[in-house]
Scaffold this active site. Sequence first.
Site, PDB file in Angstrom:
ATOM      1  N   GLY A   1       0.767  -1.242   0.000  1.00 21.89           N
ATOM      2  CA  GLY A   1       0.000   0.000   0.000  1.00 21.89           C
ATOM      3  C   GLY A   1       0.790   1.279   0.000  1.00 21.89           C
ATOM      4  O   GLY A   1       0.220   2.362  -0.181  1.00 21.89           O
TER       5      GLY A   1
ATOM      6  N   GLU B   1       3.908  -6.794   1.780  1.00 23.67           N
ATOM      7  CA  GLU B   1       3.440  -7.171   0.447  1.00 23.67           C
ATOM      8  C   GLU B   1       3.382  -5.939  -0.457  1.00 23.67           C
ATOM      9  O   GLU B   1       2.307  -5.570  -0.947  1.00 23.67           O
ATOM     10  CB  GLU B   1       2.023  -7.763   0.530  1.00 23.67           C
ATOM     11  CG  GLU B   1       1.871  -8.974   1.417  1.00 23.67           C
ATOM     12  CD  GLU B   1       0.391  -9.303   1.712  1.00 23.67           C
ATOM     13  OE1 GLU B   1      -0.503  -8.504   1.378  1.00 23.67           O
ATOM     14  OE2 GLU B   1       0.162 -10.375   2.279  1.00 23.67           O
ATOM     15  N   PRO B   2       4.505  -5.285  -0.694  1.00 21.82           N
ATOM     16  CA  PRO B   2       4.453  -4.083  -1.523  1.00 21.82           C
ATOM     17  C   PRO B   2       4.260  -4.413  -2.996  1.00 21.82           C
ATOM     18  O   PRO B   2       4.828  -5.391  -3.503  1.00 21.82           O
ATOM     19  CB  PRO B   2       5.829  -3.441  -1.296  1.00 21.82           C
ATOM     20  CG  PRO B   2       6.722  -4.569  -0.906  1.00 21.82           C
ATOM     21  CD  PRO B   2       5.871  -5.603  -0.235  1.00 21.82           C
TER      22      PRO B   2
ATOM     23  N   ARG C   1       2.908  -1.497  -5.755  1.00 22.22           N
ATOM     24  CA  ARG C   1       3.186  -0.229  -6.436  1.00 22.22           C
ATOM     25  C   ARG C   1       4.557   0.354  -6.091  1.00 22.22           C
ATOM     26  O   ARG C   1       5.287   0.813  -6.968  1.00 22.22           O
ATOM     27  CB  ARG C   1       2.099   0.783  -6.046  1.00 22.22           C
ATOM     28  CG  ARG C   1       2.156   2.102  -6.807  1.00 22.22           C
ATOM     29  CD  ARG C   1       1.210   3.135  -6.179  1.00 22.22           C
ATOM     30  NE  ARG C   1      -0.103   2.595  -5.908  1.00 22.22           N
ATOM     31  CZ  ARG C   1      -1.122   2.615  -6.757  1.00 22.22           C
ATOM     32  NH1 ARG C   1      -0.978   3.185  -7.933  1.00 22.22           N
ATOM     33  NH2 ARG C   1      -2.289   2.074  -6.423  1.00 22.22           N
TER      34      ARG C   1
ATOM     35  N   TYR D   1      -9.432   5.624 -12.405  1.00 20.32           N
ATOM     36  CA  TYR D   1      -9.379   6.310 -11.104  1.00 20.32           C
ATOM     37  C   TYR D   1      -9.159   7.813 -11.261  1.00 20.32           C
ATOM     38  O   TYR D   1      -8.809   8.473 -10.285  1.00 20.32           O
ATOM     39  CB  TYR D   1      -8.188   5.816 -10.264  1.00 20.32           C
ATOM     40  CG  TYR D   1      -7.957   4.350 -10.152  1.00 20.32           C
ATOM     41  CD1 TYR D   1      -8.829   3.539  -9.421  1.00 20.32           C
ATOM     42  CD2 TYR D   1      -6.832   3.763 -10.720  1.00 20.32           C
ATOM     43  CE1 TYR D   1      -8.580   2.195  -9.273  1.00 20.32           C
ATOM     44  CE2 TYR D   1      -6.573   2.404 -10.580  1.00 20.32           C
ATOM     45  CZ  TYR D   1      -7.455   1.628  -9.853  1.00 20.32           C
ATOM     46  OH  TYR D   1      -7.203   0.296  -9.705  1.00 20.32           O
TER      47      TYR D   1
ATOM     48  N   CYS E   1     -12.601   4.546 -29.051  1.00 19.54           N
ATOM     49  CA  CYS E   1     -13.876   5.234 -29.246  1.00 19.54           C
ATOM     50  C   CYS E   1     -14.632   5.373 -27.935  1.00 19.54           C
ATOM     51  O   CYS E   1     -15.651   4.725 -27.713  1.00 19.54           O
ATOM     52  CB  CYS E   1     -14.708   4.477 -30.273  1.00 19.54           C
ATOM     53  SG  CYS E   1     -13.769   4.230 -31.771  1.00 19.54           S
ATOM     54  N   GLU E   2     -14.088   6.190 -27.034  1.00 23.84           N
ATOM     55  CA  GLU E   2     -14.685   6.473 -25.729  1.00 23.84           C
ATOM     56  C   GLU E   2     -14.162   7.843 -25.333  1.00 23.84           C
ATOM     57  O   GLU E   2     -12.949   8.079 -25.442  1.00 23.84           O
ATOM     58  CB  GLU E   2     -14.167   5.513 -24.642  1.00 23.84           C
ATOM     59  CG  GLU E   2     -14.459   4.062 -24.809  1.00 23.84           C
ATOM     60  CD  GLU E   2     -15.782   3.638 -24.191  1.00 23.84           C
ATOM     61  OE1 GLU E   2     -16.381   4.428 -23.427  1.00 23.84           O
ATOM     62  OE2 GLU E   2     -16.210   2.523 -24.507  1.00 23.84           O
TER      63      GLU E   2
ATOM     64  N   TYR F   1       0.280  -1.287 -11.998  1.00 22.56           N
ATOM     65  CA  TYR F   1      -1.143  -1.226 -12.368  1.00 22.56           C
ATOM     66  C   TYR F   1      -1.318  -0.579 -13.730  1.00 22.56           C
ATOM     67  O   TYR F   1      -2.241   0.190 -13.964  1.00 22.56           O
ATOM     68  CB  TYR F   1      -1.953  -0.502 -11.280  1.00 22.56           C
ATOM     69  CG  TYR F   1      -1.789  -1.176  -9.940  1.00 22.56           C
ATOM     70  CD1 TYR F   1      -2.343  -2.438  -9.727  1.00 22.56           C
ATOM     71  CD2 TYR F   1      -1.028  -0.604  -8.919  1.00 22.56           C
ATOM     72  CE1 TYR F   1      -2.160  -3.100  -8.528  1.00 22.56           C
ATOM     73  CE2 TYR F   1      -0.838  -1.259  -7.719  1.00 22.56           C
ATOM     74  CZ  TYR F   1      -1.401  -2.506  -7.524  1.00 22.56           C
ATOM     75  OH  TYR F   1      -1.232  -3.167  -6.347  1.00 22.56           O
TER      76      TYR F   1
HETATM   77  C1  LIG Z   1      -2.830  -5.170  -4.067  1.00 25.11           C
HETATM   78  C2  LIG Z   1      -2.363  -5.782  -2.829  1.00 25.11           C
HETATM   79  C3  LIG Z   1      -1.133  -5.443  -2.290  1.00 25.11           C
HETATM   80  C4  LIG Z   1      -0.219  -4.407  -2.897  1.00 25.11           C
HETATM   81  O1  LIG Z   1      -0.727  -3.113  -2.840  1.00 25.11           O
HETATM   82  P1  LIG Z   1       0.184  -1.899  -3.327  1.00 25.11           P
HETATM   83  O2  LIG Z   1      -0.653  -0.700  -3.053  1.00 25.11           O
HETATM   84  O3  LIG Z   1       0.423  -2.079  -4.774  1.00 25.11           O
HETATM   85  O4  LIG Z   1       1.438  -1.921  -2.544  1.00 25.11           O
HETATM   86  C5  LIG Z   1      -0.713  -6.106  -1.157  1.00 25.11           C
HETATM   87  N1  LIG Z   1      -1.488  -7.048  -0.571  1.00 25.11           N
HETATM   88  C6  LIG Z   1      -2.692  -7.383  -1.056  1.00 25.11           C
HETATM   89  C7  LIG Z   1      -3.480  -8.416  -0.377  1.00 25.11           C
HETATM   90  C8  LIG Z   1      -3.175  -6.763  -2.187  1.00 25.11           C
HETATM   91  O5  LIG Z   1      -4.375  -7.100  -2.656  1.00 25.11           O
END
Ligand SMILES: *Cc1c(COP(=O)(O)O)cnc(C)c1O
Length: 424
Positions: free
Chosen positions: A244, A281-282, A284, A324, A350-351, A378
């Site tokens: 995140g 769990e990075p 982005r 977004y 075409c949007e 993404y």
């Molecule tokens: C998407 C996701 C992430 C990664 O999120 P980022 O914002 O890209 O770091 C980590 N864990 C889970 C469970 C996710 O669904």
Amino acid sequence: MTLPGSPHIAYRDDDLFIEGCSVAELGQRFGTPLYVYSRASLLGALAAYQRALKGRDHLICYAMKANSTLAVLQTFAQAGCGFDIVSGGELERVLAAGIEASLVVFSGVGKTRAEMRRALEAGVMCFNVESEAELEVLSRVASELHKTARVSLRVNPDVDAGTHPYISTGLKGNKFGVAHERALACYQRAASLPGLQVVGIDCHIGSQITDTGPYLDALDRMLDLIEQVEAAGIPIHHLDLGGGLGITYTDETPPSAELLVKGLLARIDARGHGHRKIMFEPGRSLVGNGGVLVSEVLYLKPGAEKNFCIVDAAMNDLMRPAMYEAWMKIVACQLRPEAPTNFDVVGPICESGDWLGRDRPLAVQAGDFVAVLSAGAYSMSMASNYNTRGRAAEVMVSGDQAWLIRDREEAADLFRGEHLLPRR
Ligand SMILES: *Cc1c(COP(=O)(O)O)cnc(C)c1O
């Protein structure tokens, strides 16, 4: 001109370079639309997490939905990274990249039985379970296979990550995780079910988070829960704090990964949990700044109210702006001396939603290349074939070398597997 994002993507005189390669030359050589990634950028982003975690039992699991291209996975695997997957397809990608399933955590609210079976047979490290119903199904599937599924419960800590509603995942109203009030009961259920072994706890509160505060709030909730669950006699081996962390697209000022992780570790230590295995769990923040989308200007279309710069990349290549209203910086790959004009940069689809950027000052002519910056996350992984457009090619750059890591899709690729009705 300094650019936001990666130090490896910068102008040399008037030419945009990604590491030692001219982006315009890559556009010529490989064609456009083209995604280009800087290997040094990807590894640098990972190293920031690794520095902070050095000397601890830890695993960084790259959330591969951000960019699941095999060579990207391989790059991270070679640097000691694990992987967070959210589908059986992502598991197949990990395996196809030659990576061990034991480095994989399996997240997601809607795992199917078939996906569970495949993951158990492959031997994933852990299932991040998101509901009580999923626990029951996983227990049955594992028992049928005479396997043990290692499980962590994804807890919804009910904290506001202060991000876009579509990418906020840690609030009560979200579909993700087990409510924190239910967590103890869920752990007790998990501990009682056959075929399951409780190994951890996890959360993931959202994406593009630019503050440390929500992480600390979530962490405190998680540590409270660990204490409760362990007091009930269920040991929790690892603590996975999800992903995140935000990146700089324009003027956002997220903490560095190193600062964020160090801050969290200080709180973990202060609360007496320093012995625990720590996971992140990075997604982005590992790949976002390290990629650009290169596109050729097809037409300039001046208008009474708007000037349009029509490029050969479109919302099917890069969905974030349309989906977004994400703002991503767009620059010319070769600077011209003329004064810039404000353009809406749009694709051929075409949007009216098919735009990459609005009101962008650019000095460009038809035939020039432009680059959308911070398009490593993404972006390609969300690309579609809308308008029967093949997905872009991808290139990995390291120093002055560039490797094609994905072929451009051809029209025939797009209708492979379709069937005409019998002739009558
Ligand atoms: C998407 C996701 C992430 C990664 O999120 P980022 O914002 O890209 O770091 C980590 N864990 C889970 C469970 C996710 O669904």
